[in-house]
Design an enzyme around this catalytic site. Structure first.
Site, PDB file in Angstrom:
ATOM      1  CG  ASN A  97      15.243 -13.197 -44.237  1.00 14.29           C
ATOM      2  OD1 ASN A  97      15.375 -11.908 -44.035  1.00 14.29           O
ATOM      3  ND2 ASN A  97      16.033 -14.055 -43.434  1.00 14.29           N
TER       4      ASN A  97
ATOM      5  CB  SER B 149      23.122 -23.357 -33.144  1.00 11.85           C
ATOM      6  OG  SER B 149      22.336 -22.282 -32.720  1.00 11.85           O
TER       7      SER B 149
ATOM      8  CD  GLU C 151      19.039 -15.207 -42.046  1.00 12.46           C
ATOM      9  OE1 GLU C 151      18.140 -15.517 -41.202  1.00 12.46           O
ATOM     10  OE2 GLU C 151      18.998 -15.439 -43.165  1.00 12.46           O
TER      11      GLU C 151
ATOM     12  CG  ASN D  63      25.609 -17.213 -27.497  1.00 12.45           C
ATOM     13  OD1 ASN D  63      25.907 -16.151 -27.139  1.00 12.45           O
ATOM     14  ND2 ASN D  63      24.963 -18.016 -26.561  1.00 12.45           N
TER      15      ASN D  63
END
Ligand SMILES: Cc1cc2nc3c(=O)[nH]c(=O)nc-3n(C[C@H](O)[C@H](O)[C@H](O)COP(=O)(O)OP(=O)(O)OC[C@H]3O[C@@H](n4cnc5c(N)ncnc54)[C@H](O)[C@@H]3O)c2cc1C
Length: 400
Positions: free
Chosen positions: A88, A132, A364, A368
């Site tokens: 990353n 999120s 990432e 969900n």
């Protein structure tokens, strides 16, 4: 349709497996014992071109492409799941974002040193209010003062931040404009007012070093604005889209590691005069692992293949991130069951695999969140394509 890896892919796979045996496996335990950041190993990976697979040669890349990058990520993560984070910071979310959105000066200044691991990168998006919902939770601000931006706020879980030389930082240039008020910056971490404090995560073996980051009147020159003011959210979502190629590949590496360890153990461990591999319930666990890993790997290769063709793979990366998260956590749980009490000993990597699989389930874009996007996309809701952002750089067109 052809499901075979090419000779070039197989050569890369073979080389990385050799590297894992000769360079990673003998050294990584010592780094962990000393709680030392494996800068030397990351540097070596940079010099061998591991991070440059999807970068043009003129910036020091090898142009091997996304399928090869997926192969490299899988093999490195199988040998050491924590080292997978370097993909990353030294490849996708940090330098590739600069490649996609930066000016020529920014690319030349930062990309070659990041992919060679001469400098260590970071990607600072998440804040304490919830990863999120990065736009809703963002409190960090960037105020234009003359030729500079003044940054104030904090970030959390920022991987490698205490080791990083440079990174991408997201902050609000307009606090009243919602996600359209977010801008992206290239930050050099040696600036006064920048502080990174590692979060204790002993279950992950000290490789990750995710940090709380504090920013107090940090000055960033206006030349280090990435893209335009207000484009930060688009840039972040685009970066995570690319990160979603490497994270599923890393999850497949973890699942494959669980399978190989479990096969070895099920063949060796004798209970009641039988190798445990002879017991049907153990065989069920192994069979499920074999098939789910094969399916997960094909999803990873499909999204990588599309990217190598210069096409969007937003939908496919979401599918592979979700599926790989589920099968890797299940494979790690199965390995845990097969190893019984020995799963928690340092003799075997099972507990570490389980912890990393659980953790990458969230990173990432959590499983969900991927489910929501996949369902909205399947329902034909337009908003589900909000991550579908065109990019100015395409590896294929660059190579042609
Ligand atoms: C080891 C590690 C390294 C990291 N490295 C970085 C980094 O380098 N840079 C960076 O910016 N961030 C980084 N992160 C942050 C990571 O991206 C976030 O942890 C992730 O986005 C989830 O945010 P959160 O942990 O705040 O969980 P939350 O957003 O609080 O979510 C908690 C749970 O609720 C679920 N959830 C949330 N919304 C919904 C919904 N609408 N419906 C159903 N369920 C929902 C989530 O799936 C999750 O399971 C890292 C995290 C870890 C643990």
């Amino acid at each position: 349709m052809n499901f075979d890896l090419t000779d070039d892919h197989l050569t890369v796979k073979n080389l990385i497996q050799k590297f894992a045996k000769s360079e990673i496996e003998p050294t990584i335990k010592e780094y962990e014992r000393k709680k030392e950041f494996p800068r030397g190993l990351i540097k070596q990976m940079g010099e061998y071109g591991f991070f440059g697979a999807c970068f043009p040669e003129k910036y020091g890349g090898s142009e091997l492409g996304f399928v090869n990058l997926a192969i490299i990520c899988e093999e490195v993560s199988k040998a050491c799941p924590g080292l997978g984070y370097a993909f990353n910071m030294q490849a996708m979310t940090c330098p590739f974002t600069i490649l996609n959105w930066g000016t020529e000066e920014q690319i030349e200044k930062y990309v070659p040193s990041l992919i060679s691991a001469e400098s260590i990168g970071m990607f600072a998006l998440t804040e304490a209010g919830g990863g999120s919902d990065p736009a809703g939770s963002m409190k960090t601000t960037a105020k234009r003062v003359g030729d500079e931006y003044l940054i104030n706020g904090s970030k959390t879980f920022i991987t490698f931040a205490n080791e990083a030389d440079v990174g991408i930082l997201f902050a609000k240039t307009d606090t009243a404009a919602g996600h359209r008020g977010i801008s992206a910056f290239i930050i050099e971490t040696n600036q006064p007012g920048f502080e990174a404090i590692p979060i204790e995560m002993s279950g992950l073996g000290y490789m990750v070093r995710s940090c709380d980051v504090f920013l107090e009147d940090v000055r960033i020159p206006k030349e280090n604005l990435l893209g335009k003011e207000g484009e930060g959210f688009k840039i972040a979502m685009n970066a995570l889209d690319y990160g979603r190629l490497t994270v599923p590949a890393r999850l497949i590496g973890i699942a494959q590691g669980c399978l190989e360890q479990s096969l070895m153990y099920a063949n060796e461990r004798v209970v009641k005069s039988h190798r445990i591999g002879e017991y049907q319930m153990i065989q069920h666990l192994l069979a499920d692992m074999v098939v789910s890993i094969e399916a997960g790997r094909l999803l990873v290769y499909k999204s990588a293949y599309l990217k190598d063709k210069g096409q969007s793979a937003t939908r496919e990366s979401s599918h592979s991130k979700y599926f790989a998260s589920e099968i890797a956590t299940k494979a790690a749980q199965s390995a845990f069951e097969i190893f019984g009490g020995y799963a928690v000993t340092d003799e075997y990597p099972i507990l570490k695999y389980l912890n990393y699989a659980n953790m990458l389930h969230t990173g990432e874009g959590s499983a969900n969140v991927q489910r929501i996007l996949i369902a909205e996309d399947a329902l034909g809701w337009k908003d589900a394509n909000r991550h579908h952002i065109s990019r100015k750089y395409s590896l294929k067109s660059d190579l042609q």
